[in-house]
Design an enzyme around this catalytic site. Sequence first.
Site, PDB file in Angstrom:
ATOM      1  CG  ASP A   1      -2.074   0.949   1.109  1.00  0.00           C
ATOM      2  OD1 ASP A   1      -2.423   1.333  -0.026  1.00  0.00           O
ATOM      3  OD2 ASP A   1      -2.625   1.341   2.165  1.00  0.00           O
ATOM      4  N   GLY A   2       0.316   2.330  -0.587  1.00  0.00           N
ATOM      5  CA  GLY A   2       0.987   3.630  -0.521  1.00  0.00           C
ATOM      6  C   GLY A   2       1.485   4.173  -1.848  1.00  0.00           C
TER       7      GLY A   2
ATOM      8  N   GLY B   1      -0.234   5.526  -4.316  1.00  0.00           N
ATOM      9  CA  GLY B   1      -0.911   6.785  -4.650  1.00  0.00           C
ATOM     10  C   GLY B   1      -0.333   7.952  -3.865  1.00  0.00           C
TER      11      GLY B   1
ATOM     12  CG  HIS C   1      -0.617   2.252  -9.185  1.00  0.00           C
ATOM     13  ND1 HIS C   1      -0.761   1.874  -7.874  1.00  0.00           N
ATOM     14  CD2 HIS C   1      -1.739   2.958  -9.494  1.00  0.00           C
ATOM     15  CE1 HIS C   1      -1.924   2.333  -7.413  1.00  0.00           C
ATOM     16  NE2 HIS C   1      -2.524   2.995  -8.378  1.00  0.00           N
TER      17      HIS C   1
ATOM     18  CB  SER D   1      -8.777  -5.260  -2.803  1.00  0.00           C
ATOM     19  OG  SER D   1      -9.347  -3.986  -3.031  1.00  0.00           O
TER      20      SER D   1
ATOM     21  CD1 TRP E   1     -12.986  -5.796  -8.677  1.00  0.00           C
ATOM     22  CD2 TRP E   1     -12.346  -4.895 -10.623  1.00  0.00           C
ATOM     23  NE1 TRP E   1     -12.281  -6.758  -9.379  1.00  0.00           N
ATOM     24  CE2 TRP E   1     -11.887  -6.234 -10.571  1.00  0.00           C
ATOM     25  CE3 TRP E   1     -12.059  -4.130 -11.763  1.00  0.00           C
ATOM     26  CZ2 TRP E   1     -11.160  -6.821 -11.618  1.00  0.00           C
ATOM     27  CZ3 TRP E   1     -11.341  -4.722 -12.794  1.00  0.00           C
ATOM     28  CH2 TRP E   1     -10.903  -6.044 -12.721  1.00  0.00           C
TER      29      TRP E   1
ATOM     30  CG  LEU F   1       9.125 -17.186  -4.329  1.00  0.00           C
ATOM     31  CD1 LEU F   1       8.980 -17.232  -2.815  1.00  0.00           C
ATOM     32  CD2 LEU F   1       9.609 -15.797  -4.763  1.00  0.00           C
TER      33      LEU F   1
HETATM   34  C1  IPE Z   1      -5.286  -2.661   0.083  1.00  0.00           C
HETATM   35  O1  IPE Z   1      -5.022  -1.333  -0.118  1.00  0.00           O
HETATM   36  C2  IPE Z   1      -5.328  -3.375  -1.246  1.00  0.00           C
HETATM   37  C3  IPE Z   1      -4.066  -3.532  -1.920  1.00  0.00           C
HETATM   38  C4  IPE Z   1      -2.899  -3.154  -1.492  1.00  0.00           C
HETATM   39  C5  IPE Z   1      -4.135  -4.205  -3.194  1.00  0.00           C
HETATM   40  P1  IPE Z   1      -6.189  -0.256  -0.238  1.00  0.00           P
HETATM   41  O2  IPE Z   1      -5.552   1.063  -0.402  1.00  0.00           O
HETATM   42  O3  IPE Z   1      -7.146  -0.668  -1.294  1.00  0.00           O
HETATM   43  O4  IPE Z   1      -6.913  -0.400   1.170  1.00  0.00           O
HETATM   44  P2  IPE Z   1      -7.670   0.679   2.056  1.00  0.00           P
HETATM   45  O5  IPE Z   1      -8.686   1.350   1.160  1.00  0.00           O
HETATM   46  O6  IPE Z   1      -6.644   1.646   2.544  1.00  0.00           O
HETATM   47  O7  IPE Z   1      -8.276  -0.108   3.167  1.00  0.00           O
HETATM   48  C1  IPE Z   2      -1.769   0.257  -3.248  1.00  0.00           C
HETATM   49  O1  IPE Z   2      -1.551   1.612  -3.349  1.00  0.00           O
HETATM   50  C2  IPE Z   2      -1.932  -0.383  -4.599  1.00  0.00           C
HETATM   51  C3  IPE Z   2      -3.321  -0.741  -4.927  1.00  0.00           C
HETATM   52  C4  IPE Z   2      -4.316  -0.712  -4.114  1.00  0.00           C
HETATM   53  C5  IPE Z   2      -3.564  -1.157  -6.286  1.00  0.00           C
HETATM   54  P1  IPE Z   2      -2.733   2.663  -3.277  1.00  0.00           P
HETATM   55  O2  IPE Z   2      -3.173   2.958  -4.663  1.00  0.00           O
HETATM   56  O3  IPE Z   2      -3.820   2.195  -2.386  1.00  0.00           O
HETATM   57  O4  IPE Z   2      -1.983   3.903  -2.657  1.00  0.00           O
HETATM   58  P2  IPE Z   2      -2.509   4.878  -1.511  1.00  0.00           P
HETATM   59  O5  IPE Z   2      -2.904   4.019  -0.357  1.00  0.00           O
HETATM   60  O6  IPE Z   2      -3.662   5.629  -2.081  1.00  0.00           O
HETATM   61  O7  IPE Z   2      -1.341   5.733  -1.211  1.00  0.00           O
HETATM   62 MG    MG Z   3      -4.128   2.401  -0.401  1.00  0.00          MG
END
Ligand code: IPE
Ligand code: IPE
Ligand code: MG
Length: 247
Positions: free
Chosen positions: A27-28, A30, A44, A72, A76, A138
């Site tokens: 995560d992170g 964005g 990404h 996830s 979508w 792996l």
């Molecule tokens: C979880 O991250 C899903 C993935 C890393 C693929 P999200 O950014 O979608 O989750 P929330 O919205 O912070 O719970």
């Molecule tokens: C996780 O990064 C990747 C996916 C969910 C596809 P995010 O897109 O959720 O990034 P943030 O959490 O908004 O920083």
């Molecule tokens: Mg996120």
Amino acid sequence: MSSETASRALEPPPAPALPVHVAIIMDGNGRWASRRLMSRVTGHEKGAETVRMVVRACRELGIAHLTLYAFSTENWQRPASEVNALMGLLRRFIDQERAELVRNGIRLHPIGRLERLPDDVREALGRVVDETRDNAGLRLHLALSYGGRDEIARAARRIAEAVQAGRMRPEKIDEAALAAALDTAGVPDPDLLIRTGGELRVSNFLLWQIAYTEIFVTPTLWPDFSRREFEAILADFGRRERRFGHL
Ligand code: IPE
Ligand code: IPE
Ligand code: MG
């Protein structure tokens, strides 16, 4: 000091326990991009480089299973522009990594509701799954269009169908039967779950499988996650005392 104790003192300390199965909520991306006034998609793309790093690290360290949460069931609902860009990135990534996975003995196993993925992504995945089927290194489980609740619901449906068809008796439904009906059938539960990006939640990831998983959350955003930090988390895991409810 007895001679036995003295010789033991000269031995190197035991290596910290390595997890058999590491699962990661990546995560992170964005936020990493927004902080640099870049598009989320750029985040990404940068995150894909961290995926390469972590796969390589697991292979080199001898970790048997790695599960990566890449998309996830809830993702979508993001704007179509981001979903489309992510699907394009995913397809390119799978094609680009194909030779590398084959060469390095990695076996790819996608989990999730794959029929929702665009045809080209599904086809690209299918090709790599076929080509890596006999690899013994792996095992890389890629969670795509994945939701823990969706996975459990699909498992329940599979079991119900088996009962209805007379292949299974209801009294045979137990934890092992449910685990065997999940996408992760035959895969040991994760020992360690890492979440980057600092959020203290599981966001519908591996709900059944993480019953006794050790959790580590780092504020580091996924594109900034380094091998050094990964190894530090593995060392932290090695120092944890796992009790599984026992005394
Ligand atoms: C979880 O991250 C899903 C993935 C890393 C693929 P999200 O950014 O979608 O989750 P929330 O919205 O912070 O719970
Ligand atoms: C996780 O990064 C990747 C996916 C969910 C596809 P995010 O897109 O959720 O990034 P943030 O959490 O908004 O920083
Ligand atoms: Mg996120």
